[in-house]
Motif scaffolding. Structure first.
Motif, PDB file in Angstrom:
ATOM      1  N   THR A 132     -14.321  -4.051  -3.564  1.00  0.00           N
ATOM      2  CA  THR A 132     -13.099  -3.806  -3.204  1.00  0.00           C
ATOM      3  C   THR A 132     -12.438  -3.142  -3.641  1.00  0.00           C
ATOM      4  OG1 THR A 132     -11.898  -5.449  -3.373  1.00  0.00           O
ATOM      5  CG2 THR A 132     -13.059  -6.649  -1.709  1.00  0.00           C
ATOM      6  N   ASP A 133     -10.906  -2.217  -3.167  1.00  0.00           N
ATOM      7  CA  ASP A 133     -10.153  -1.556  -3.433  1.00  0.00           C
ATOM      8  C   ASP A 133     -10.217  -1.993  -5.041  1.00  0.00           C
ATOM      9  OD1 ASP A 133      -9.075   0.875  -4.455  1.00  0.00           O
ATOM     10  OD2 ASP A 133      -7.035   0.169  -3.186  1.00  0.00           O
ATOM     11  N   ASN A 134     -10.200  -3.524  -4.991  1.00  0.00           N
ATOM     12  CA  ASN A 134      -9.458  -4.781  -6.703  1.00  0.00           C
ATOM     13  C   ASN A 134     -10.489  -5.432  -7.030  1.00  0.00           C
ATOM     14  OD1 ASN A 134      -6.434  -3.227  -6.172  1.00  0.00           O
ATOM     15  ND2 ASN A 134      -6.029  -5.234  -4.525  1.00  0.00           N
ATOM     16  N   HIS A 135     -11.360  -4.934  -6.995  1.00  0.00           N
ATOM     17  CA  HIS A 135     -12.270  -6.313  -7.412  1.00  0.00           C
ATOM     18  C   HIS A 135     -14.099  -5.453  -7.133  1.00  0.00           C
ATOM     19  CE1 HIS A 135      -9.884  -9.378  -6.669  1.00  0.00           C
ATOM     20  NE2 HIS A 135      -9.894  -8.962  -5.532  1.00  0.00           N
ATOM     21  N   ARG A 136     -14.455  -5.530  -8.335  1.00  0.00           N
ATOM     22  CA  ARG A 136     -15.698  -4.727  -8.937  1.00  0.00           C
ATOM     23  C   ARG A 136     -16.928  -6.021  -9.258  1.00  0.00           C
ATOM     24  NH1 ARG A 136     -11.371  -1.618  -9.589  1.00  0.00           N
ATOM     25  NH2 ARG A 136     -10.418  -3.442 -11.206  1.00  0.00           N
ATOM     26  N   LEU A 137     -17.721  -6.179  -9.752  1.00  0.00           N
ATOM     27  CA  LEU A 137     -19.047  -6.197 -10.079  1.00  0.00           C
ATOM     28  C   LEU A 137     -19.575  -5.339 -10.752  1.00  0.00           C
ATOM     29  CD1 LEU A 137     -21.510  -8.588  -9.707  1.00  0.00           C
ATOM     30  CD2 LEU A 137     -22.479  -7.165  -8.322  1.00  0.00           C
ATOM     31  N   GLY A 193     -11.031  -7.527 -11.189  1.00  0.00           N
ATOM     32  CA  GLY A 193     -10.317  -6.636 -10.621  1.00  0.00           C
ATOM     33  C   GLY A 193      -9.233  -6.962 -10.519  1.00  0.00           C
ATOM     34  N   GLU A 194      -8.029  -7.264  -9.983  1.00  0.00           N
ATOM     35  CA  GLU A 194      -6.557  -7.112  -9.707  1.00  0.00           C
ATOM     36  C   GLU A 194      -6.429  -8.425  -8.983  1.00  0.00           C
ATOM     37  OE1 GLU A 194      -2.349  -4.852  -9.897  1.00  0.00           O
ATOM     38  OE2 GLU A 194      -4.620  -4.661  -8.535  1.00  0.00           O
ATOM     39  N   LEU A 195      -6.372  -9.739  -8.568  1.00  0.00           N
ATOM     40  CA  LEU A 195      -5.189 -10.857  -8.213  1.00  0.00           C
ATOM     41  C   LEU A 195      -3.954 -10.465  -7.938  1.00  0.00           C
ATOM     42  CD1 LEU A 195      -6.800 -14.012 -10.198  1.00  0.00           C
ATOM     43  CD2 LEU A 195      -7.751 -12.763  -8.495  1.00  0.00           C
ATOM     44  N   ALA A 196      -3.307 -10.156  -8.700  1.00  0.00           N
ATOM     45  CA  ALA A 196      -2.110  -9.615  -7.896  1.00  0.00           C
ATOM     46  C   ALA A 196      -1.758  -8.689  -8.833  1.00  0.00           C
ATOM     47  CB  ALA A 196      -0.963 -10.065  -8.450  1.00  0.00           C
ATOM     48  N   PRO A 197      -0.572  -7.672  -8.467  1.00  0.00           N
ATOM     49  CA  PRO A 197       0.070  -6.202  -9.390  1.00  0.00           C
ATOM     50  C   PRO A 197       0.513  -6.637 -10.272  1.00  0.00           C
ATOM     51  CG  PRO A 197       1.065  -6.558  -6.774  1.00  0.00           C
ATOM     52  CD  PRO A 197       0.103  -7.764  -7.518  1.00  0.00           C
ATOM     53  N   GLU A 214      -2.938  -0.096 -12.540  1.00  0.00           N
ATOM     54  CA  GLU A 214      -1.502  -1.037 -11.882  1.00  0.00           C
ATOM     55  C   GLU A 214      -0.685   0.773 -12.603  1.00  0.00           C
ATOM     56  OE1 GLU A 214      -3.548  -0.926 -14.696  1.00  0.00           O
ATOM     57  OE2 GLU A 214      -3.589  -3.010 -15.495  1.00  0.00           O
ATOM     58  N   VAL A 215      -0.367   1.823 -12.837  1.00  0.00           N
ATOM     59  CA  VAL A 215       0.582   2.903 -12.569  1.00  0.00           C
ATOM     60  C   VAL A 215       0.381   2.706 -11.001  1.00  0.00           C
ATOM     61  CG1 VAL A 215      -0.502   3.983 -14.670  1.00  0.00           C
ATOM     62  CG2 VAL A 215      -0.950   4.538 -12.392  1.00  0.00           C
TER      63      VAL A 215
END
Lengths: 407, 173
Positions: free
Chosen positions: A161-166, A213-217, B118-119
């Motif tokens: 997704t936009d925020n998660h990568r394999l 990836g990113e869980l939250a900002p 993050e930017v």
């Protein structure tokens, strides 16, 4: 006499009136003049319309020319840059290098081109990419030579997704500060911090598959299942470097990293391996690694780095050795500021570290030094370190000079 | 153990793929302009990059820009610029609003890089608010970086400086 004057006056009046009548056009003449003027006006109108049309056409042509120039410029840029057409359109090249001079108080001074690294990356699609890092260590590799040629990264990453990568392949283990970001312009000191060499065996890479990836900002994570260490002596020598490596005893590493406040990074990693000897001893020896760190760079130039890392093994690596717990930490205050008399920036730092590794190897290191960056990605370095070996009750001093670059 | 991990990773993949966000585009340029000019954006204007202006931009950014014109919007009170700058590998599309020679807002519109995202967050972009361009062509405010996003931070800093510079250029012109 009087009549003569009167007659003259009358004749003059008649003449003036006649002259006046001859100068004023009659209605027909006026009509003709108006028609002629109308023709001129119509002609001028037509000319104005044509001029307007020409201006419009010129504007369109200018617009078209501008678009063509922009397209041609884009094409030229594409052909002459690493992001151009063809396979090289999506291929990137980069690298870094560092040369060191080490002066030790035992008199064994040394100069070494420690690392020469080239990166190659390629974007197969917008969401699938490749990255690699190929390194020559100590300048000269081969049998009996001091150096090595090493493949330190070669992985494929896919956006889920936009925020998660394999990510899968040969990759850096997500632990510590230096292991992930080790370009020479990014850290103080000629040599990397000893804690991130002995406890976290940077540069440390394994074969694996994982998610990041990113869980939250600002809150990032990594979970990786990967090949493990194989050692019965010390942690650092347990790196198999994915060279026909023993894959019977995989490890798992997780990391959480917070970068949600500008200038701040707080991170922690945890690793578990069911047998760090990878079957080399009769009893399996499970191992866990915990690491935590903080980095804060304030816009004033003041900053601090601190890291703690610890291994807990079920048992000693060899019977009778005191090495089932190995740990280390360092604290590094720093200050970076622009120079007014020469281009670039100067940074000063101090580093205090303690570590307990291998068999009864307790050290306290205190050092200081400076970095000079003539430009962001080039650094000249100096540092001085005093090392106290607490077990042997000895101390040694090292002075280092170095230069590094990244592109 | 290994089987459990593989199953966990696969479950995570399914879970994560069901929670996808729009890829790359964080704020449509049209939406950015509507926000900047409270739903009444002025007509698009184009600034021709003359030889002289190109040289000035080169001294500001350190390299030649390869465009003939730059688009901007100007309602007399403030200007808005949509500019692109490469972070690590790919261009980051950024919108900058300038009012009274100061940055009023800066938004990452489209982010195409695989790291340094993050930017895009306000905790980072809000730092640019009220920044002006100094005589030495530097931002008047120090911008705190983000660990692991250094190149994206550099890119946004350059865009901020360029927008301020261009705003001054058209006002003087």
């Amino acid at each position: 006499m009087f009549y003569k004057k009167k007659l003259f006056l009358m004749l003059s009046t008649i003449f003036i009136c006649a002259s006046a009548q001859a100068a004023t056009p009659d209605a027909d003449q006026m009509w003709k003049m108006i028609q002629q003027q109308q023709l001129v006006i119509d002609e001028l109108k037509k000319k104005l319309e044509k001029t307007d049309q020409k201006v419009e056409v010129t504007e369109k042509k200018v617009e078209e020319t501008a678009l063509e120039v922009e397209a041609a410029t884009d094409a030229m840029v594409a052909q002459t840059s690493s992001s151009g057409g063809g396979w090289f359109d999506k291929t990137n090249i980069g690298g870094y290098g560092e040369m060191h001079y080490n002066s030790k108080d035992d008199g064994n001074d040394e100069v070494d081109f420690h690392r020469f690294v080239l990166y190659f990356g390629h974007e197969f699609t917008d969401s699938i990419r490749f990255f690699s890092e190929l390194e020559i260590e100590h300048s000269l590799a081969g049998e009996g030579k001091p150096g090595e040629v090493e493949l330190e990264q070669a992985w494929i990453e896919m956006d889920i997704t936009d925020n998660h990568r394999l990510r899968a392949g040969l990759d850096i283990i997500p632990v510590g500060i230096i292991n992930y970001t080790h370009e020479p312009h990014t850290f103080y000191g000629v040599e990397r911090p000893e804690v991130e060499k002995r406890i976290i065996p940077a540069t440390w890479w394994e074969a694996g598959i994982g998610l990041n990836g990113e869980l939250a900002p600002g809150l990032n994570y990594d979970v990786v299942l990967h090949s493990g260490l194989e050692t019965t002596s010390n942690i650092r020598s347990g790196r198999q470097k994915v060279a026909q490596a023993n894959a019977d005893h995989p490890a798992i590493t997780t990391r959480l990293r917070y970068t949600g406040t500008p200038g701040l990074e707080v991170g922690g990693s945890f690793q578990y391996q069911s047998d760090i000897t990878a079957g080399q001893t009769t009893e399996s020896n499970s191992a866990t690694l915990f690491e935590g760190h903080i980095i804060y760079d304030h816009s004033s130039g003041l900053g601090v780095k601190a890291l703690y890392a610890r291994w807990d093994l079920d048992d000693e690596l060899q019977a009778g050795r005191d090495d089932s717990e190995q740990w280390g930490y360092y604290v590094e205050p720093q200050y970076r500021f622009p120079l007014s008399f020469v281009p670039g920036e100067l940074g000063v730092f101090a580093r205090w570290s303690e570590l307990d590794y291998a068999n009864n190897k307790e050290e306290e290191r205190i050092g200081f030094g400076l970095n000079y960056w003539p430009t962001d990605r080039v650094a000249f370095k100096f540092d001085f370190t005093n090392t106290d070996d607490k077990d042997a009750n000895t101390s040694s001093k090292t002075l280092n000079l170095g230069l590094g670059y990244t592109f | 153990m290994l089987k459990v991990l593989v199953i966990t990773i696969l479950c995570n993949l399914i879970f994560l793929s069901n929670h996808s966000l729009a890829k790359g585009v964080y704020l449509e340029p049209k939406e950015f302009l509507e926000q900047a000019f409270t739903n009444n954006p002025p007509k698009l204007k184009k600034l021709w990059i003359t030889k002289e202006l190109k040289a000035q931009i080169k001294s500001l950014l350190g390299y030649d820009i390869h465009v003939v014109r730059l688009r901007y919007w100007d309602n007399g009170e403030k200007t808005a610029w949509i500019l692109e700058e490469i972070g690590r590998d790919k261009p980051i599309t950024t919108g900058v609003v300038v009012k009274n020679e100061k940055i009023e807002q800066l938004n990452v519109l489209i982010f195409r890089e695989s790291r340094g995202w993050e930017v895009k967050y306000p905790f980072f972009t809000d730092q640019f608010k009220q920044a002006i361009l100094t005589e030495k062509n530097q931002l008047s405010k120090k911008i705190d970086g983000i660990s692991g996003a250094t190149l994206s931070v550099y890119a946004l800093t350059k865009v901020a400086k360029l927008a301020l510079f261009l705003n001054t250029h058209i006002k003087i012109k």
